[in-house]
Design a protein around this motif. Sequence first.
Motif, mmCIF file in Angstrom:
data_model
loop_
_atom_site.group_PDB
_atom_site.id
_atom_site.type_symbol
_atom_site.label_atom_id
_atom_site.label_comp_id
_atom_site.label_asym_id
_atom_site.label_seq_id
_atom_site.Cartn_x
_atom_site.Cartn_y
_atom_site.Cartn_z
ATOM 1 N N GLU A 150 -2.379 -3.510 2.106
ATOM 2 C CA GLU A 150 -1.937 -2.063 2.294
ATOM 3 C C GLU A 150 -1.458 -1.701 3.905
ATOM 4 N N ALA A 151 -2.270 -2.042 4.815
ATOM 5 C CA ALA A 151 -1.767 -1.723 6.163
ATOM 6 C C ALA A 151 -0.465 -2.708 6.400
ATOM 7 N N SER A 152 -0.239 -3.829 5.919
ATOM 8 C CA SER A 152 0.748 -4.503 6.184
ATOM 9 C C SER A 152 2.280 -3.800 5.594
ATOM 10 N N LEU A 153 1.893 -2.964 4.756
ATOM 11 C CA LEU A 153 3.131 -2.438 4.300
ATOM 12 C C LEU A 153 3.661 -1.585 5.309
ATOM 13 N N PHE A 154 2.663 -0.734 6.029
ATOM 14 C CA PHE A 154 3.365 0.105 7.012
ATOM 15 C C PHE A 154 3.762 -0.573 8.363
ATOM 16 N N THR A 155 3.060 -1.597 8.690
ATOM 17 C CA THR A 155 3.416 -2.214 9.954
ATOM 18 C C THR A 155 3.420 -3.688 10.020
ATOM 19 N N PRO A 156 4.485 -4.455 10.731
ATOM 20 C CA PRO A 156 4.240 -5.817 10.701
ATOM 21 C C PRO A 156 2.987 -6.408 11.536
ATOM 22 N N HIS A 157 2.368 -5.568 12.312
ATOM 23 C CA HIS A 157 1.562 -5.939 13.326
ATOM 24 C C HIS A 157 0.026 -6.000 12.777
ATOM 25 N N VAL A 158 -0.128 -6.723 11.834
ATOM 26 C CA VAL A 158 -1.762 -6.482 11.152
ATOM 27 C C VAL A 158 -2.233 -7.772 11.405
ATOM 28 N N TRP A 159 -3.181 -8.131 11.961
ATOM 29 C CA TRP A 159 -4.118 -9.533 12.520
ATOM 30 C C TRP A 159 -5.200 -9.585 12.104
ATOM 31 N N ARG A 160 -5.855 -10.566 11.862
ATOM 32 C CA ARG A 160 -7.071 -10.986 11.198
ATOM 33 C C ARG A 160 -7.788 -11.696 12.240
ATOM 34 N N VAL A 161 -8.924 -11.291 12.947
ATOM 35 C CA VAL A 161 -9.773 -12.163 13.956
ATOM 36 C C VAL A 161 -10.868 -12.605 13.425
ATOM 37 N N ASN A 162 -11.462 -13.592 13.752
ATOM 38 C CA ASN A 162 -12.786 -14.427 13.338
ATOM 39 C C ASN A 162 -13.859 -13.453 14.292
ATOM 40 N N GLY A 163 -14.746 -12.688 13.474
ATOM 41 C CA GLY A 163 -15.849 -11.884 13.770
ATOM 42 C C GLY A 163 -16.014 -10.666 13.224
ATOM 43 N N ALA B 278 15.451 -5.114 -6.589
ATOM 44 C CA ALA B 278 15.594 -3.933 -5.452
ATOM 45 C C ALA B 278 14.462 -3.061 -5.633
ATOM 46 N N VAL B 279 13.628 -3.128 -6.611
ATOM 47 C CA VAL B 279 12.528 -2.132 -6.548
ATOM 48 C C VAL B 279 11.462 -2.559 -5.486
ATOM 49 N N ALA B 280 11.036 -3.796 -5.377
ATOM 50 C CA ALA B 280 10.029 -4.448 -4.452
ATOM 51 C C ALA B 280 10.471 -4.087 -2.916
ATOM 52 N N GLN B 281 11.735 -4.303 -2.777
ATOM 53 C CA GLN B 281 12.240 -4.064 -1.484
ATOM 54 C C GLN B 281 12.437 -2.595 -0.998
ATOM 55 N N ALA B 282 12.647 -1.680 -1.897
ATOM 56 C CA ALA B 282 12.768 -0.241 -1.703
ATOM 57 C C ALA B 282 11.408 0.132 -1.350
ATOM 58 N N ARG B 283 10.381 -0.309 -2.155
ATOM 59 C CA ARG B 283 9.120 0.075 -1.767
ATOM 60 C C ARG B 283 8.724 -0.134 -0.483
ATOM 61 N N ILE B 284 9.141 -1.383 0.120
ATOM 62 C CA ILE B 284 8.651 -1.774 1.537
ATOM 63 C C ILE B 284 9.306 -0.962 2.413
ATOM 64 N N GLU B 285 10.724 -0.679 2.066
ATOM 65 C CA GLU B 285 11.249 0.013 3.077
ATOM 66 C C GLU B 285 10.969 1.326 3.173
ATOM 67 N N LEU B 286 10.589 2.089 2.352
ATOM 68 C CA LEU B 286 9.911 3.457 2.274
ATOM 69 C C LEU B 286 8.607 3.335 2.959
ATOM 70 N N ALA B 287 7.757 2.666 2.856
ATOM 71 C CA ALA B 287 6.443 2.605 3.602
ATOM 72 C C ALA B 287 6.528 2.368 4.971
ATOM 73 N N ALA B 288 7.749 1.523 5.463
ATOM 74 C CA ALA B 288 7.822 1.233 6.883
ATOM 75 C C ALA B 288 8.493 2.315 7.335
ATOM 76 N N SER B 289 9.264 3.225 6.662
ATOM 77 C CA SER B 289 10.083 4.277 7.481
ATOM 78 C C SER B 289 9.237 5.443 7.463
ATOM 79 N N ASP B 290 8.652 5.806 6.254
ATOM 80 C CA ASP B 290 7.955 7.119 6.202
ATOM 81 C C ASP B 290 6.591 7.114 5.809
ATOM 82 N N GLY B 291 5.848 6.060 5.681
ATOM 83 C CA GLY B 291 4.642 6.041 5.537
ATOM 84 C C GLY B 291 3.945 6.377 4.041
ATOM 85 N N ILE B 292 4.852 6.018 3.173
ATOM 86 C CA ILE B 292 4.397 6.411 1.840
ATOM 87 C C ILE B 292 4.476 5.155 0.869
#
Lengths: 410, 410
Positions: free
Chosen positions: A175-188, B337-351
Motif C-alpha cells: 500500500e505504501a509503495s503505491l504512493f512513494t517509490p521510497h519504501v525500504w525493509r530493514v532487518n530488525g 490501462a486500468v492498473a497503470q491509471a491506478r498507480i498514477e493517481l495514487a502517486a499524484s494525489d494520494g488516492i
Amino acid sequence: MNDASIERCHLTHLECSLTGDVYPAHSRAGLSAAGRPLLVRYDLSAVARALTKDALNGRPADMWRWRELLPVRRTENIVSLGEITTPLLESPRFARRIGAPGPLLIKDEGRLPTGSFKSRGLSVAVSMAKELGVTRAVIPTAGNAGAAFAAYCARAGIESFVFCPDDAPESTIAEASLFTPHVWRVNGLITDLAPLIQGGKRILEWYDMSTLKEPYRLEGKKTMGFELAEQFGWELPDFIFYPTGGGTGLIGMWKAFDELEAIGWIGSKRPRMVAVQSRTCAPIVRAFQAGHSEAAPWEDGFTEVPGVRVPWTVGDRLILQVLRESEGFAIAVDDGAVAQARIELAASDGINLCPEGAATLVAYRECVRRGDIPDGACAVLFNCASGLKNPVPAPTRHIDRHHAVDYSRL
Amino acid sequence: MNDASIERCHLTHLECSLTGDVYPAHSRAGLSAAGRPLLVRYDLSAVARALTKDALNGRPADMWRWRELLPVRRTENIVSLGEITTPLLESPRFARRIGAPGPLLIKDEGRLPTGSFKSRGLSVAVSMAKELGVTRAVIPTAGNAGAAFAAYCARAGIESFVFCPDDAPESTIAEASLFTPHVWRVNGLITDLAPLIQGGKRILEWYDMSTLKEPYRLEGKKTMGFELAEQFGWELPDFIFYPTGGGTGLIGMWKAFDELEAIGWIGSKRPRMVAVQSRTCAPIVRAFQAGHSEAAPWEDGFTEVPGVRVPWTVGDRLILQVLRESEGFAIAVDDGAVAQARIELAASDGINLCPEGAATLVAYRECVRRGDIPDGACAVLFNCASGLKNPVPAPTRHIDRHHAVDYSRL
C-alpha cells in the motif's frame, strides 16, 4: 481569506511533556531538549469564545470541523483525503453471548483514508509540514502509518521515505509503495530503525514524522477524543480499550478531554483508559503492573498483531500517566485468542475487525470474565484499521454446476 | 415509537419498470410478471411535506438520514453497520497533468461498511428482508456484493448463502466467509449462477437478493444520488462516470434525481451519465452504440476488473434508457490501462482506487483526450470500493542496518 483562516488558529506554544519548558509555536520541532515529546498548547479561553457547539454542528462531519483546536494556520495548507467522523457500532449479539454488563461499542477507524486511524495524525502532521515548507519527510513504521504518511505526502507534493521491519505485513508495504517509490525493509524491529533515520536526517534533510517525535501527529490523533465526546452527547463512555503500540491515540484522547473541559464542553468525568498489548510484547503492561513511571524496552518482542509490535515508545511516561490518572489499567492478550475473536465478532455482528481491534475485544472479554466492568458500564473499543488489510484465509468450497446440486449439503 | 417510525414511511406501491403494472408494497417481491425489475414508489407529495432540508441537516451524516425516501417502515428493522456519507475527493494533480477542462472529483465509496458501495443496497435490502420475516437469503456475486450481503445478514440474524464464479477474487471470498459458512465457488460466470439459485429457492426457501431481482437494493443504491445532490449544494455535477456491471447504481441515481425534483429540492438539470465497462466484456457499450434498447449477453466475457465482469444484466433496458435520457454515453476501456491509471493517481494525489474506480479514470482521461468534456465541466468518478481489496504487489527493497547505508541511493 488567508487572514480569516489564521484567525481560527489559537496555537500559542509547544511545551515539553516532562519539564514544561516552552518552545516556539509553528516550528519544525522534534523532541524537547529533555528528549521527550512536545505538546501543542492553545489559548483555550480564546477557543471557548470562538467556537460554539452550534457552529461545530453546522460543519461537515469530518476531523477538520475541530479546526480551532488544531495547529494548522492557513486553510490552503490543509492536506486532506476526507477524514470523516468514524461510526460507533454496537455489537449486541457478541455482548449478549459473553454476558457483557453494559453496551459494547466499536469505533470503526478503518473508514478513514488508507483504512486506518493513522490518517488522523498524518493528515495534521503533513499539513503542518507543508505549512512549514518541508519538502522531504521520513517515517519508521510497523505497518499502517507508512501508507497513511506516504498518501498524505503524495497529496502534499512532499517526497516521502518509509522504513519498516522486514517482516512488516506485505499488504501495508504494498500500500505504501503505491504512493512513494521510497519504501525500504530493514532487518530488525521498529525501534532498530531510529539510527538509520537519524543518519538520513542529516544528509537528506528529512523531516522526521516518527510517533511523538514531532508534536503534530498527536493533534490529529486527539480528534478521536473529540469525536467520542460529541458522539456521546458531551458525556464520555466509562471505558476505552485501546490497542497500544506507540500510544499516541491514548495520550491524544486524554489531551482532547482536558481541552474540552477547559472550554467548558464536558465535565471532569473521564473514561477509564485501558491499554491493550500482546502477551509477547507488553512493555507498558509490565511497567504498569510494576508501578513504574517509565517502560523498559521489551526484549525480542514478537506478536502477530502488527500494530502493537512496539517494544518501546518515547511516549511511555505519558501513557503510564494517563492509565493511572484515569484509574485505568493495562492488559496483555494471547495472539491465538485474537484471530478467534475476530471470526466470532464477524459471524455474530457483521463487523470485520483488524487484528489490533480484535485484541481489544479479547481484552474486553477477559475484563468481563474477571468482573472488572461494572453493571451498566459502557465500553468503547478502538478498531484502528480496516480488517481488509489483514484478510483471514477462507476454506474453499466448490460446486460443479453441470451436476445436480444436493441442496441439503449446503 | 413504532407508530412514529411508520409515519415516516411513504411507500405506496411497487411498479413494473417495463409495463407500469402495480404490485403491493411491503411484499417479498422478485421480478415483475414481465420478468423485469420492480421499482419502489412513494407518495412524494407527502415526502415533500414531511422532509425539510433543515431537518435533514440536523441528522447524522449517513444514508439513513434519507429515511422518508427509503422503504423500511419500522426503525427497529434497520440493519446498519454505519453507512456514512462518503467523501468527494478532488484530484488536482492528476487533473492538471491530463489537461482536464474542469474539476475532477472522486466519490470514495470504499469508506462504506465492508469497503464497498454494495453496502448501501444491501443495508436496505437486508433491512427489508428482516421486516418481511425472511430467515434465509441468497446472492450470486462476482465479488464485493457477497461480503456486504453476508455481513448485513449476520447482523440481522439471517442465514446467508453466497455463490460466486470460481475465479472471483480470493480476497472477497475470504471476506464473505468471515460472515457466513455458506460461501460456494461455481464453475462459470455470474450469469451462470441463476439456475443453481433458482433450484435452491424452492428447496431452501431462499430470499433472492440478486441485483435488481428484488426491489430494495436499488433504493439503497439511489442514496448515492441524494448524497451527490446534497454535496453539490442541490445542484448536480455535469458528468457522472460509473463502472457498470449490474448497473443498479446508475439506475438508482437517476431515480434519486427524479425523486428530488419531485419534492422540489433540485431543478430539471441532470448530469450526463457515463457507463464504463471493459473492452473485453462490454454488453452495454455495444448495445448503446448500436442504438438498441436491450443488451444481448456478451460471449466469453473476461476482464481483470472484477466488478464489471457481468456479461448480461436484467437492468439492461433501464441502464440504456438512463444513458440516453441523460445525453450520456457508454465507453469501454483497456484492462491494461486500468492498473497503470491506478498507480498514477495514487502517486499524484494520494488516492488508492479499486480497479473499477481506476476504470472510470481511464474512461475520463479518454473523454478529455477526444474533447468530450466541455470547458469548466465538473465530473464525478465513482470509486466503488476500497483499493485495499485488490492490493498492487510492490517491488521489495531491502536495507541491512548492520552495514553503512548509502543515502544517495535511496
